[in-house]
Design an enzyme around this catalytic site. Sequence first.
Site, mmCIF file in Angstrom:
data_model
loop_
_atom_site.group_PDB
_atom_site.id
_atom_site.type_symbol
_atom_site.label_atom_id
_atom_site.label_comp_id
_atom_site.label_asym_id
_atom_site.label_seq_id
_atom_site.Cartn_x
_atom_site.Cartn_y
_atom_site.Cartn_z
ATOM 1 N N CYS A 1 -3.412 2.574 -5.277
ATOM 2 C CA CYS A 1 -2.607 3.472 -4.445
ATOM 3 C C CYS A 1 -1.222 3.757 -5.043
ATOM 4 O O CYS A 1 -0.682 4.857 -4.884
ATOM 5 C CB CYS A 1 -2.470 2.870 -3.048
ATOM 6 S SG CYS A 1 -1.855 1.172 -3.076
ATOM 7 N N HIS B 1 -2.836 9.172 0.921
ATOM 8 C CA HIS B 1 -2.852 7.940 0.130
ATOM 9 C C HIS B 1 -4.225 7.694 -0.459
ATOM 10 O O HIS B 1 -5.223 8.252 0.000
ATOM 11 C CB HIS B 1 -2.357 6.732 0.954
ATOM 12 C CG HIS B 1 -2.923 6.588 2.326
ATOM 13 N ND1 HIS B 1 -3.612 5.478 2.743
ATOM 14 C CD2 HIS B 1 -2.884 7.421 3.397
ATOM 15 C CE1 HIS B 1 -3.966 5.619 4.009
ATOM 16 N NE2 HIS B 1 -3.548 6.793 4.431
ATOM 17 N N HIS C 1 0.861 -1.192 0.000
ATOM 18 C CA HIS C 1 0.000 0.000 0.000
ATOM 19 C C HIS C 1 0.897 1.240 0.000
ATOM 20 O O HIS C 1 1.839 1.327 0.785
ATOM 21 C CB HIS C 1 -0.917 -0.023 1.223
ATOM 22 C CG HIS C 1 -1.848 1.140 1.254
ATOM 23 N ND1 HIS C 1 -2.706 1.438 0.210
ATOM 24 C CD2 HIS C 1 -2.036 2.126 2.177
ATOM 25 C CE1 HIS C 1 -3.390 2.527 0.492
ATOM 26 N NE2 HIS C 1 -2.999 2.976 1.683
#
Length: 212
Positions: free
Chosen positions: A155, A42, A30
């Site tokens: 992401c 994010h 991530h």
Amino acid sequence: MQLMWKVVRPEDLQLGDHVYRYGLYGLYSHHGIYVGDGYVIHFTRTQSKKTIFPSLFKTSHEQEISSPCLKCGYQESINRGVVKTCLNCFQQDSQKLRSLHRYEYGWPLLRFKFARRGTCTTLLNTKLPLQVVDKANELHADNAFGDYSLVNNNCEHFATFCWTNNRVSEQAAFFSECLQKIKEAKEWTAELLQKNRTHSIQPSSNVVFHRV
Ligand SMILES: [Zn+2]
């Protein structure tokens, strides 16, 4: 190898750093942009987990509801799209705190081929860190990065876009490649089985022919 994907301590982070942490038993990473004061911007899923990973999450939407973070107020079940959270929230995965890593730009092609996907790219980062932070803040203010897609808009696409104006996700490209290979292998196996079936039918019809 350890140097390539070394852990970054929160106190060593610099403005604009593209950081990532692992999730789902290391199956994916991530990503986000460090914007200072212990905060990361994010891109998170815009749909429920069940919609994105139907085979992994059997829970209903209601069961996903989480309580807000006491530090930054982030609530996973409510805040979606481009979010700004404290480092703790960024590092959390399945209620565990994962370590932070710094993403690398401008890797030589040969080295990149041996690198773990989602850790680096051959793309050059042409911006200054402050420009990257501005871009991340701008996208966060308008929550303007579109709908989340594991393969086409995730992401990593968000973080690389902040640095290069290109939506690139090496891990998504790798996943797509794997899915394509699995599809090809299935087609090849089906074709092979079909051929074998045809071959096994022919001798038996010959046998029948001789008997007649
Ligand atoms: Zn938080």
